[in-house]
Design an enzyme around this catalytic site. Structure first.
Site, PDB file in Angstrom:
ATOM      1  N   GLU A 310       0.821  -1.214   0.000  1.00 41.13           N
ATOM      2  CA  GLU A 310       0.000   0.000   0.000  1.00 41.13           C
ATOM      3  C   GLU A 310       0.853   1.262   0.000  1.00 41.13           C
ATOM      4  O   GLU A 310       0.608   2.207   0.747  1.00 41.13           O
ATOM      5  CB  GLU A 310      -0.952  -0.006   1.199  1.00 41.13           C
ATOM      6  CG  GLU A 310      -1.902  -1.197   1.189  1.00 41.13           C
ATOM      7  CD  GLU A 310      -2.990  -1.144   2.256  1.00 41.13           C
ATOM      8  OE1 GLU A 310      -2.731  -0.620   3.341  1.00 41.13           O
ATOM      9  OE2 GLU A 310      -4.095  -1.635   1.966  1.00 41.13           O
ATOM     10  N   ASP A 384      -8.552  -8.788   3.787  1.00 41.99           N
ATOM     11  CA  ASP A 384      -8.325  -7.709   4.744  1.00 41.99           C
ATOM     12  C   ASP A 384      -9.396  -7.658   5.826  1.00 41.99           C
ATOM     13  O   ASP A 384     -10.259  -6.791   5.772  1.00 41.99           O
ATOM     14  CB  ASP A 384      -8.288  -6.379   3.975  1.00 41.99           C
ATOM     15  CG  ASP A 384      -7.760  -5.256   4.825  1.00 41.99           C
ATOM     16  OD1 ASP A 384      -7.194  -5.541   5.878  1.00 41.99           O
ATOM     17  OD2 ASP A 384      -7.921  -4.092   4.427  1.00 41.99           O
ATOM     18  N   GLU A 412     -12.741  -2.462  11.947  1.00 41.40           N
ATOM     19  CA  GLU A 412     -12.752  -1.607  10.755  1.00 41.40           C
ATOM     20  C   GLU A 412     -13.884  -1.970   9.796  1.00 41.40           C
ATOM     21  O   GLU A 412     -14.529  -1.092   9.233  1.00 41.40           O
ATOM     22  CB  GLU A 412     -11.396  -1.745  10.045  1.00 41.40           C
ATOM     23  CG  GLU A 412     -11.307  -1.029   8.712  1.00 41.40           C
ATOM     24  CD  GLU A 412      -9.936  -1.204   8.045  1.00 41.40           C
ATOM     25  OE1 GLU A 412      -9.038  -1.814   8.643  1.00 41.40           O
ATOM     26  OE2 GLU A 412      -9.792  -0.705   6.909  1.00 41.40           O
TER      27      GLU A 412
HETATM   28  O1  GCW Z   1      -7.005  -2.975   6.798  1.00 38.11           O
HETATM   29  C1  GCW Z   1      -6.241  -2.157   5.968  1.00 38.11           C
HETATM   30  C2  GCW Z   1      -6.513  -0.790   6.467  1.00 38.11           C
HETATM   31  C3  GCW Z   1      -5.336   0.131   6.457  1.00 38.11           C
HETATM   32  C4  GCW Z   1      -4.159  -0.582   7.070  1.00 38.11           C
HETATM   33  C5  GCW Z   1      -3.828  -1.787   6.208  1.00 38.11           C
HETATM   34  C6  GCW Z   1      -2.728  -2.645   6.796  1.00 38.11           C
HETATM   35  C7  GCW Z   1      -2.400   0.242   8.452  1.00 38.11           C
HETATM   36  O2  GCW Z   1      -7.588  -0.259   5.729  1.00 38.11           O
HETATM   37  O3  GCW Z   1      -5.702   1.260   7.192  1.00 38.11           O
HETATM   38  O4  GCW Z   1      -3.037   0.254   7.217  1.00 38.11           O
HETATM   39  O5  GCW Z   1      -4.937  -2.630   6.098  1.00 38.11           O
HETATM   40  O6  GCW Z   1      -3.065  -3.620   7.452  1.00 38.11           O
HETATM   41  O7  GCW Z   1      -1.572  -2.351   6.608  1.00 38.11           O
END
Ligand code: GCW
Length: 716
Positions: A310, A384, A412
């Site tokens: 990311e 995720d 989240e």
């Molecule tokens: O779950 C996603 C989140 C990001 C997060 C990323 C990760 C810290 O939306 O906010 O960043 O994964 O786990 O690195």
């Protein structure tokens, strides 16, 4: 230590005055978590007595244990135990290690198998007196035992006949705080960060000590204090001093401090031209930095790294592998006994490749290439932290590498602050999944506790849901997720129901008329979220960016794999992701890869995760897929209504403040469950073009749901 001793003295005052403040109906903010130590109700309580606490030599950790026991026993049993150094009466409690306590040493207890962190609680007779011992090989084992004993009493269990020996099954039981330098928390829904960086190193707040107590009470032994999207400043000299003060405060509670590191820190802090892991100057920078940290924090735990993920920098920027990067850092930490937790959360920005396959593709070829102080930190599912995902196929595919679990405790994707979703069932589902790595019984739990492939490092990380809110977690029921994370990290095979039962009894009361319905409600709560958000294996159809509320229509953003239709693939024929074609199914061992390859043998809960299925496909219920989708969304809404009804009946059993918060949040959850159902069905109906079963038609046209501003949802 001076600062710490002063704090204990101040807290002792609070203990002495606490009984004056406690009446059954006193409003509670939730600050006390599951460590409330209210008098055990007569009718459910066992007639427990502890007349004296017998201690030996002192240490900060043994003092913490004694302090906790005095506070807990005074609150729970209504009488402060006397302090003694010898056993001269019945019903005394003796605590210590063979080293700290001559009384314990003389008992010759079977402690060897307890290892460094385990404890033994047992009734014994000493000089003709009835006594209970909390014994361990180490001071921290004694502290864990103290909390375990208090848990038994809070749960109204009789002390007579108690005989518990417990040892953690995993080594690293760590929270990951996604806390930023400026006090914000990424994906945090419980207020600002608990770390008061500007006030450190001079001042460590009471909250930090209570944080440490809460963690020790469930066996958490590490904390990564900053976000994996890391700021290099956390490695600067000014911050190391602050981190050292924090580490000093956490140490008596057995909690080691770790840092997330930014890969490019040698450039940003050190002025180097590169962060290439094979460049000797880069390695020298990291070596000097590690040495500097260990001078300030001798028991520093190590580094957590999010690299080439990311947009974060990493070794691949220099055409090196994840192993090259992890090993370089591992080598500089090795002399200090530190570990590298290297995250496997990576995915290519290539829409032709199924995102769910990418971590496996990237890491499996590196199996066996990592140093022995590297542990790969793998999210439970390949995407995720969705309400439901199958377990990541990396578990079971890297026998020569230590793997640790990464769960998300902060919700989240499961309703964030307000929705009641007990994650114990999600964690349990992941941990008991069978990878079949060495045939049946090769569970994920056994991969991450190191027993399956005999790895010295094992562990579980949880992305913390902790903040500065009065109740720490944004809601009372979110506290259960912190609690169950710790309990499952200690024992990945403990049952979600047993832990829910423990938590409810300690957090509320022991009345079976209260405990049973609340535990039942918790056990069904996560499935309710799955049903009203992402039933039947759907995933990542949350609104873009903030992930709050539905967004199956969302196509904002630069990357295909950040758009909802990439995941649900709804079209005129059907819905779901064909993960046989994408190569994902083949990443599992037999018999899973054969089972998941066919629609008929794929569990319906994961159907659309694995297959693109016709709207008219006949489900086990006899309904078509379209009808089933509607029914599942409706079931999710109904289940929330049922939780509201359950809670409404319990108003007299909870203090008014906590009762009202749960009631109000359930009302929010119900309103938003309806929103999810209606928005998703309005959206999918454009593709299915099948009629809504009677009574299910969404109230508003699709465009209305699509334009909902953040924080609002349609009036039901
Ligand atoms: O779950 C996603 C989140 C990001 C997060 C990323 C990760 C810290 O939306 O906010 O960043 O994964 O786990 O690195």
């Amino acid at each position: 230590m001076g600062r710490y001793a002063a704090m204990l003295a101040a807290l002792a005052l609070v203990v002495m005055t606490a009984p004056l403040l406690s009446t059954p109906a006193r409003a509670e903010s939730g600050y006390d978590l599951w460590l409330r130590y209210q008098p055990v109700e007569e009718s459910y309580g066992a007639a427990n007595h502890v007349t004296a606490l017998v201690t030996g030599y002192r240490s900060p950790t043994l003092d913490a244990a004694a302090w906790e026991l005095r506070r807990g026993l005074t609150g729970l049993l209504g009488r402060a135990p006397a302090q003694s150094s010898a056993v001269t009466a019945d019903d005394v409690l003796v605590i210590g290690t063979p080293k700290s306590s001559a009384v314990i040493a003389a008992l010759n207890l079977p402690l060897t198998a307890l290892g460094d962190e385990g404890y033994l609680i047992r009734g014994v007779t000493i000089s003709g007196h009835r006594a209970m011992v909390i014994a361990a090989n180490s001071d921290i084992g004694v502290l864990y035992g103290a909390f375990a004993l208090l848990r038994q009493i809070q749960m109204a269990k009789p002390l007579a006949g108690l005989d518990i020996a417990s040892t953690p099954k995993t080594k690293l039981r760590v929270l990951n705080h996604w806390d930023n330098l400026n006090g914000t928390v990424e994906r945090g829904y419980a207020g600002a960060s608990i770390w008061d960086w500007p006030a450190l190193p001079e001042h460590v707040s009471r909250r930090i000590i209570d944080y440490a107590r809460a963690n020790a009470s469930i066996g958490i032994n590490g904390t990564v204090v900053n976000n994996v999207n890391a700021d290099a400043a956390f490695l600067g000299a000014e911050y190391i001093e602050k981190e050292a003060a924090l580490a000093d405060a956490l140490r008596p509670f057995g909690i080691r401090l770790y840092l997330s590191v930014r890969w490019s820190a040698p450039m940003e802090l050190g002025g180097l031209k590169s962060a290439d892991p094979l460049d000797p100057a880069v390695k020298a920078w990291w070596q000097a930095k590690a040495d500097e940290i260990y001078r300030a924090i001798p028991d520093f735990g190590g580094f957590l790294v999010k690299a080439n993920s990311e947009g974060q920098p990493g070794p691949q920027d220099y055409h090196r592998t994840h192993a090259d990067g992890a090993n370089m850092i591992a080598d500089v930490l090795k002399p200090h006994h530190g570990v590298v937790m290297w995250r496997a959360f990576v995915y290519a920005n290539d829409p032709r490749i199924d995102r769910a396959t990418t971590a496996y593709n990237e890491f499996v070829p590196l199996d066996g290439k990592f140093r022995d102080n590297v542990v790969l930190q793998v999210k439970n599912g390949p995407l995720d932290f969705q309400p439901r995902e199958p377990f990541s196929p990396l578990f079971g595919a890297m026998p020569h590498t230590s793997l640790m679990m990464e769960f998300q405790i902060t919700k989240e994707y499961l309703g964030q602050q307000t929705h009641l979703a007990y994650l114990g069932t999600l964690y349990e589902e992941a941990l008991e999944s069978d990878t079949y790595e060495h045939g049946p019984g090769s569970t994920v739990a056994r991969v991450i506790d190191g027993s399956l492939d005999h790895h010295p490092i094992s562990g579980i990380a949880g992305v913390a849901n902790i903040g500065n809110d009065a109740d720490w977690c944004g809601s009372i029921f979110n506290q259960a997720n912190w609690y169950v994370f710790g309990r499952m990290a200690w024992d990945p095979e403990i049952s979600a129901r047993a832990v829910a039962d423990e938590w409810v009894r300690q957090t509320f009361n022991n009345d079976p008329a209260f405990v049973t319905p609340v535990v039942d409600m918790m056990m069904k709560s996560r499935q309710a979220v799955v049903d009203y958000m992402t039933p039947l294996g759907l995933a990542l159809i949350m609104a873009h960016g903030h992930h709050m509320g539905p967004g199956p229509w969302d196509t904002i953003g630069p990357r295909e794999d950040w758009k909802a239709p990439y995941y649900h693939r709804a079209d005129a024929k059907g819905i779901g992701f064909d993960r046989v074609a994408s190569g994902y199914v083949a990443q599992y061992h037999s018999p899973l890869k054969e089972e998941y390859a066919k629609v008929s043998t794929t569990p319906e809960d994961l159907l659309l995760w694995f297959h693109h299925v016709s709207w008219d496909h006949r489900m086990k219920s006899g309904r078509t897929l379209w009808q089933e989708l509607v029914a599942r969304y409706q079931k999710g809404v109904d289940d929330v209504a049922a939780m509201q009804a359950t809670w409404a009946k319990l108003a007299d059993d909870v203090d008014p403040e906590r009762y009202a918060q749960v009631r109000d949040f359930l009302a929010v959850q119900h309103r938003e469950a309806i929103w999810w159902r209606d928005a998703c069905l309005a959206y999918f109906e454009q593709f299915s073009k099948r009629p809504f079963p009677d009574g299910y038609k969404p109230k508003y046209p699709l465009g209305y749901y699509e334009k909902m501003p953040f924080g609002a949802s349609p009036k039901p």
